[in-house]
Design a protein around this motif. Structure first.
Motif, mmCIF file in Angstrom:
data_model
loop_
_atom_site.group_PDB
_atom_site.id
_atom_site.type_symbol
_atom_site.label_atom_id
_atom_site.label_comp_id
_atom_site.label_asym_id
_atom_site.label_seq_id
_atom_site.Cartn_x
_atom_site.Cartn_y
_atom_site.Cartn_z
ATOM 1 N N THR A 58 0.776 -1.270 -0.014
ATOM 2 C CA THR A 58 -0.006 -0.143 0.043
ATOM 3 C C THR A 58 0.931 1.251 -0.122
ATOM 4 O O THR A 58 1.855 1.565 0.480
ATOM 5 C CB THR A 58 -0.906 -0.003 1.158
ATOM 6 O OG1 THR A 58 -0.081 0.084 2.509
ATOM 7 C CG2 THR A 58 -1.611 -1.181 1.406
ATOM 8 N N SER A 59 0.265 2.259 -0.614
ATOM 9 C CA SER A 59 1.074 3.854 -0.528
ATOM 10 C C SER A 59 0.155 4.812 -0.710
ATOM 11 O O SER A 59 -0.939 4.781 -1.088
ATOM 12 C CB SER A 59 1.683 3.505 -1.873
ATOM 13 O OG SER A 59 2.553 4.823 -2.200
ATOM 14 N N VAL A 60 0.654 5.722 0.124
ATOM 15 C CA VAL A 60 -0.521 7.015 0.294
ATOM 16 C C VAL A 60 0.862 8.118 -0.095
ATOM 17 O O VAL A 60 2.040 8.288 0.470
ATOM 18 C CB VAL A 60 -0.573 7.259 1.691
ATOM 19 C CG1 VAL A 60 -1.352 8.773 1.917
ATOM 20 C CG2 VAL A 60 -1.575 6.046 1.834
ATOM 21 N N VAL A 61 0.523 8.866 -1.356
ATOM 22 C CA VAL A 61 1.296 10.205 -1.594
ATOM 23 C C VAL A 61 0.439 11.348 -1.454
ATOM 24 O O VAL A 61 -0.485 11.330 -2.014
ATOM 25 C CB VAL A 61 2.014 10.005 -2.996
ATOM 26 C CG1 VAL A 61 2.635 11.319 -3.248
ATOM 27 C CG2 VAL A 61 2.668 8.827 -3.045
ATOM 28 N N GLU A 62 1.154 12.170 -0.679
ATOM 29 C CA GLU A 62 0.326 13.583 -0.623
ATOM 30 C C GLU A 62 0.941 14.763 -1.138
ATOM 31 O O GLU A 62 2.205 14.653 -0.929
ATOM 32 C CB GLU A 62 0.057 13.901 0.894
ATOM 33 C CG GLU A 62 -0.822 12.715 1.608
ATOM 34 C CD GLU A 62 -0.904 13.223 3.263
ATOM 35 O OE1 GLU A 62 -0.223 13.966 3.623
ATOM 36 O OE2 GLU A 62 -1.843 12.473 3.960
ATOM 37 N N VAL A 63 0.278 15.620 -2.078
ATOM 38 C CA VAL A 63 1.013 16.540 -2.714
ATOM 39 C C VAL A 63 0.333 17.944 -2.121
ATOM 40 O O VAL A 63 -0.877 18.119 -2.405
ATOM 41 C CB VAL A 63 0.877 16.317 -4.126
ATOM 42 C CG1 VAL A 63 1.653 17.656 -4.732
ATOM 43 C CG2 VAL A 63 1.720 15.139 -4.654
ATOM 44 N N GLU A 64 1.299 18.914 -1.979
ATOM 45 C CA GLU A 64 0.645 20.184 -1.696
ATOM 46 C C GLU A 64 1.549 21.125 -2.569
ATOM 47 O O GLU A 64 2.650 21.530 -2.269
ATOM 48 C CB GLU A 64 0.647 20.492 -0.109
ATOM 49 C CG GLU A 64 -0.277 21.849 -0.019
ATOM 50 C CD GLU A 64 -0.210 22.018 1.659
ATOM 51 O OE1 GLU A 64 -0.345 23.280 1.980
ATOM 52 O OE2 GLU A 64 -0.472 20.953 2.406
ATOM 53 N N GLU A 80 1.165 -5.316 -8.031
ATOM 54 C CA GLU A 80 -0.273 -5.007 -7.490
ATOM 55 C C GLU A 80 -0.230 -4.155 -6.395
ATOM 56 O O GLU A 80 -0.487 -4.715 -5.142
ATOM 57 C CB GLU A 80 -0.966 -6.495 -7.539
ATOM 58 C CG GLU A 80 -2.476 -6.185 -7.149
ATOM 59 C CD GLU A 80 -3.003 -7.413 -7.057
ATOM 60 O OE1 GLU A 80 -4.361 -7.611 -6.868
ATOM 61 O OE2 GLU A 80 -2.335 -8.563 -7.285
ATOM 62 N N ALA A 81 0.074 -2.767 -6.581
ATOM 63 C CA ALA A 81 0.063 -1.974 -5.282
ATOM 64 C C ALA A 81 -1.277 -1.216 -5.296
ATOM 65 O O ALA A 81 -2.176 -1.230 -6.357
ATOM 66 C CB ALA A 81 1.035 -1.012 -5.607
ATOM 67 N N PHE A 82 -1.641 -0.866 -3.902
ATOM 68 C CA PHE A 82 -2.875 -0.123 -3.707
ATOM 69 C C PHE A 82 -2.414 1.257 -3.262
ATOM 70 O O PHE A 82 -1.607 1.443 -2.324
ATOM 71 C CB PHE A 82 -3.830 -0.758 -2.730
ATOM 72 C CG PHE A 82 -4.444 -1.870 -2.986
ATOM 73 C CD1 PHE A 82 -5.637 -1.711 -3.200
ATOM 74 C CD2 PHE A 82 -3.845 -3.138 -3.324
ATOM 75 C CE1 PHE A 82 -6.453 -3.140 -3.567
ATOM 76 C CE2 PHE A 82 -4.451 -4.395 -3.603
ATOM 77 C CZ PHE A 82 -5.945 -4.257 -3.855
ATOM 78 N N ALA A 83 -2.604 2.165 -4.122
ATOM 79 C CA ALA A 83 -1.965 3.510 -4.127
ATOM 80 C C ALA A 83 -2.902 4.601 -4.009
ATOM 81 O O ALA A 83 -4.169 4.547 -4.756
ATOM 82 C CB ALA A 83 -0.897 3.945 -5.027
ATOM 83 N N GLU A 84 -2.941 5.769 -3.125
ATOM 84 C CA GLU A 84 -3.626 6.730 -2.811
ATOM 85 C C GLU A 84 -2.857 7.898 -3.308
ATOM 86 O O GLU A 84 -1.861 8.217 -2.548
ATOM 87 C CB GLU A 84 -4.324 6.710 -1.477
ATOM 88 C CG GLU A 84 -5.361 5.597 -1.465
ATOM 89 C CD GLU A 84 -6.051 5.785 0.046
ATOM 90 O OE1 GLU A 84 -5.813 6.943 0.581
ATOM 91 O OE2 GLU A 84 -6.758 4.895 0.432
ATOM 92 N N VAL A 85 -3.253 8.708 -4.004
ATOM 93 C CA VAL A 85 -2.661 10.081 -4.212
ATOM 94 C C VAL A 85 -3.558 11.168 -4.037
ATOM 95 O O VAL A 85 -4.529 11.265 -4.722
ATOM 96 C CB VAL A 85 -2.091 10.157 -5.886
ATOM 97 C CG1 VAL A 85 -1.273 11.500 -5.893
ATOM 98 C CG2 VAL A 85 -1.190 8.975 -5.943
ATOM 99 N N SER A 86 -3.277 12.262 -3.248
ATOM 100 C CA SER A 86 -4.088 13.356 -2.995
ATOM 101 C C SER A 86 -3.169 14.383 -3.715
ATOM 102 O O SER A 86 -1.890 14.701 -3.050
ATOM 103 C CB SER A 86 -4.451 13.430 -1.639
ATOM 104 O OG SER A 86 -3.714 13.471 -0.746
ATOM 105 N N VAL A 87 -3.676 15.508 -4.051
ATOM 106 C CA VAL A 87 -2.940 16.557 -4.828
ATOM 107 C C VAL A 87 -4.053 17.915 -4.317
ATOM 108 O O VAL A 87 -5.342 18.038 -4.516
ATOM 109 C CB VAL A 87 -2.810 16.810 -6.223
ATOM 110 C CG1 VAL A 87 -2.113 17.862 -6.717
ATOM 111 C CG2 VAL A 87 -2.032 15.501 -6.715
ATOM 112 N N LYS A 88 -3.324 18.818 -3.513
ATOM 113 C CA LYS A 88 -4.017 20.087 -3.353
ATOM 114 C C LYS A 88 -3.198 21.326 -4.009
ATOM 115 O O LYS A 88 -2.069 21.208 -3.655
ATOM 116 C CB LYS A 88 -4.061 20.176 -1.748
ATOM 117 C CG LYS A 88 -4.889 19.421 -1.074
ATOM 118 C CD LYS A 88 -5.055 19.693 0.246
ATOM 119 C CE LYS A 88 -5.865 18.978 0.988
ATOM 120 N NZ LYS A 88 -7.408 18.956 0.651
#
Length: 273
Positions: A58-64, A80-88
């Motif tokens: 699993t991976s979490v990437v946060e971008v600001e 087979e990764a589970f990735a969440e990316v959030s961009v503000k």
């Protein structure tokens, strides 16, 4: 795969859980299998970043992004990764994302345009073969007026593979003069493959330009016939058509040596589909 790793080893490693960018970074950054990564770009800063997933994790990437910051983010899945990316994004910032799935994967993107004149472009492609399952989820939030977004997701599935795309464009009240576009185009290579696509609009302002569309179909028979008339075999014609379909997305990743290496990896997979 070794060619990808060789290229990435030349980039600056994004070590630790926080990457702060204060100016114009000439050399790209790279993160391999990050469990958690926060990217903070100060006002006026610019950078290119590659995130590579080689393990089932699993991976979490946060971008600001600060005001007028610019970022190019390329995310490549070979496992087979589970990735969440959030961009503000703050006012007048620019962000371009490219996501490529060459194996089963589940990627979720949340984009929030929080400052006037912010702009986001997201291009994605997945290649699903055998019994693979590729998922792309996208939510683009136009939270203030005068912002632009453009997303285009392409999928190819063969064998008994499954592909999914779920996309939402949200336009907040008073987010006037929004310009938002979303497109999903997909090709099925077998009768047992399946791709589902769900583009959605949720609009609470009246002065907007928003569009979305989706297609799921077979390969272009006329184009294949045209290429066969010029001496190519059917297999060669099919491969070239898929390579062109995929290359339209991969070619926009913004890092020339990496684009070529990803396309070579994609071409190997296309040969097997």
């Amino acid at each position: 795969m070794e060619a990808i790793l060789d290229i990435i080893r030349r980039f600056r490693p994004a070590d630790g859980e926080v990457l702060r960018i204060d100016g114009a970074a000439a050399e790209p950054f790279a993160a391999v299998d990050p469990r958690k990564l926060r990217i903070e770009a100060a006002a006026g800063a610019s950078a290119r970043i590659v995130v590579l997933h080689t393990a089932a994790d699993t991976s979490v990437v946060e971008v600001e992004l600060g005001e007028e910051a610019q970022l190019e983010l390329t995310e490549l899945f070979t496992a087979e990764a589970f990735a969440e990316v959030s961009v503000k994004q703050a006012a007048r910032s620019r962000c371009r994302l490219t996501t490529v799935q060459l194996s089963s994967a589940n990627a979720s993107y949340r984009i929030d345009l929080d400052g006037a004149d912010a702009e986001n472009e997201l291009g994605g492609v997945f290649l699903a073969a055998g019994n693979e399952h590729c998922v792309v989820k996208l939510r683009t939030g136009h939270n203030v007026a005068d912002c632009r977004s453009n997303s285009y997701i392409k999928g190819v599935a063969g064998g008994q593979a499954v592909g999914e795309f779920c996309g939402l464009i949200y336009v907040a009240p008073d987010a006037q003069r929004t310009d938002a576009r979303q497109q999903s185009r997909n090709i099925l290579l077998s009768e047992t493959a399946r791709i589902t696509t769900q583009p959605q609009l949720e609009i609470y302002a009246d002065d907007v330009k928003c569009s979305h569309g989706a297609t799921v179909g077979q390969m272009d028979a006329d184009a294949i016939l045209y290429m066969r008339q010029r001496g190519l075999s059917e297999a060669q014609a099919r491969r070239l058509q898929i390579e062109g379909f995929v290359g339209d997305v991969v070619g926009r990743c913004g890092i020339e040596p990496l684009c070529g290496a990803i396309m070579e990896l994609a071409s190997v997979k296309i040969e097997e589909m």
